[in-house]
Write an enzyme that holds these catalytic residues in place. Structure first.
Site, short mmCIF file in Angstrom:
data_model
loop_
_atom_site.label_atom_id
_atom_site.label_comp_id
_atom_site.label_asym_id
_atom_site.label_seq_id
_atom_site.Cartn_x
_atom_site.Cartn_y
_atom_site.Cartn_z
N GLY A 273 0.78 -1.23 0.00
CA GLY A 273 0.00 0.00 0.00
C GLY A 273 0.82 1.28 0.00
O GLY A 273 0.25 2.37 -0.17
N ASP B 245 -25.05 31.82 6.11
CA ASP B 245 -24.72 32.00 7.52
C ASP B 245 -23.94 33.31 7.68
O ASP B 245 -23.53 33.94 6.70
CB ASP B 245 -23.92 30.82 8.08
CG ASP B 245 -22.65 30.52 7.30
OD1 ASP B 245 -22.03 31.47 6.80
OD2 ASP B 245 -22.30 29.34 7.17
N LYS C 115 -29.23 31.29 11.73
CA LYS C 115 -29.47 29.88 12.02
C LYS C 115 -29.14 29.57 13.48
O LYS C 115 -28.42 30.31 14.15
CB LYS C 115 -28.62 29.00 11.09
CG LYS C 115 -27.11 29.19 11.24
CD LYS C 115 -26.35 28.36 10.23
CE LYS C 115 -24.84 28.49 10.44
NZ LYS C 115 -24.07 27.71 9.46
N ASP D 91 -20.57 29.96 -1.64
CA ASP D 91 -19.68 29.67 -0.52
C ASP D 91 -18.37 29.14 -1.08
O ASP D 91 -18.26 28.87 -2.28
CB ASP D 91 -20.33 28.65 0.42
CG ASP D 91 -19.88 28.82 1.87
OD1 ASP D 91 -18.83 29.45 2.08
OD2 ASP D 91 -20.56 28.32 2.77
#
Length: 317
Positions: free
Chosen positions: A41, A172, A195, A221
């Site tokens: 790996g 937000d 919120k 965003d």
């Protein structure tokens, strides 16, 4: 761009299509490298081009699998440095771990700073990235950082749509500055979602400061991760009479339940850039459009190589 003998651009395995598009913009052949795993790996990379004395760029987003792509970037940097490259620039369109940029409680790491340190240690002479989650991350590096914004790419697309009765909604409070810039560029009104946090994993959009009734709504965003905040905001503005609702983001992370949430939300269009390649699952998102940042990155790479200003790219100079 006739600098084939001076500049080399290599791509990791995180986003090969973006690397190809950047090389096409610059009219350069992509640097040759062998990337393969060992049986256990571990990653193995071998540079197959001569890079001695050359200006080298490694394009690698640290998106999922984040740790594997980050390790591949580090090995690439070390490999180029040991091969006597004159300068090595880590081009990280999406910078993973950027959200872990502070200690907001006891006994937690500042992993963004750790990653900045190991990128420098691995051999990077400078870093080029797009829309870091927090601007202060640039200060975590002890090497130069060129921080690009994908906003011009998104703004150009939205201007071409000629959206009428437009309101830019910040999902937000923390996104207010971004929303204000889009409102200024696109000539729309501005609104913000207030919120409240229900628990550690759930946030509920509670109230809108501003009017969205009968308006086309755009929410932008730096990234869409699990999409909880943006989907909650979309449902609220639809309830308050919004017409078309468009979501825009630089980085389409789309983690966890994001795809399911977005398909259940009242979005008419979802726009992201190609800083992160889309998985087959993400491609199932309705009305999803991907804009390319390859020209912007290519231009930045050219300017870095030629020792020209990057900031001028965003000032129209």
């Amino acid at each position: 761009m006739n600098v084939n003998n001076e500049i080399k651009i290599f791509g990791g395995s995180s986003n090969p299509e973006l690397t190809k598009a950047i090389c096409k913009y610059l009219d350069l052949d992509q640097g040759k490298a062998k990337i393969a795993p060992f049986p256990d790996g571990e990653s193995f990379i071998k540079i197959e081009d001569d890079v001695r004395g050359r200006d080298c760029f490694v394009i690698q987003s640290t998106c999922a699998p984040v740790d594997g792509n980050l390790m591949e970037l580090l090995i690439f940097l070390d490999c180029l440095k040991r091969a006597s490259a004159r300068r090595v620039t880590a081009v990280v369109p999406y910078f993973g771990y950027a959200r872990q940029d502070r200690k907001d409680e006891g006994r937690v790491p500042i992993t963004a700073k750790l990653v900045a340190n190991i990128i420098s240690t691995a051999g990077a002479d400078r870093v080029l990235s797009i829309d870091l989650h927090a601007q202060q991350m640039q200060g975590f590096f002890d090497i130069p950082v060129d921080h690009l914004m994908a906003e011009p790419v998104l703004v150009k697309y939205f201007k071409e749509k000629e959206l009428k009765d437009l309101t830019i909604v910040s999902p937000d409070v923390g996104n207010m500055k971004t929303a204000a810039r889009y409102a200024r560029e696109l000539g729309g009104d501005l609104a913000i979602i207030h919120k409240k946090r229900i628990n550690g994993k759930e946030i509920e959009a509670e109230e809108i400061i501003g009017s969205v009734e009968g308006r086309n709504v755009l929410m932008c965003d730096d990234m869409i991760s699990t999409a909880g905040t943006m989907c909650g905001a979309a449902k609220l503005v639809r309830e308050r009479g919004a017409k078309n609702i468009i979501a825009g983001a630089t980085h389409g992370v789309f983690a966890g339940p994001a795809v399911e949430r977005i398909n259940a939300a009242p979005f008419d269009e979802v726009i992201v850039t190609d800083t992160i390649p889309l998985s087959d699952d993400v491609k199932k998102i309705k009305n999803l459009k991907v804009l390319t940042v390859s020209k912007m990155l290519g231009e930045a790479i050219k300017r870095i190589h030629c020792n020209e200003s990057i900031s001028c790219m965003f000032k129209g100079e």
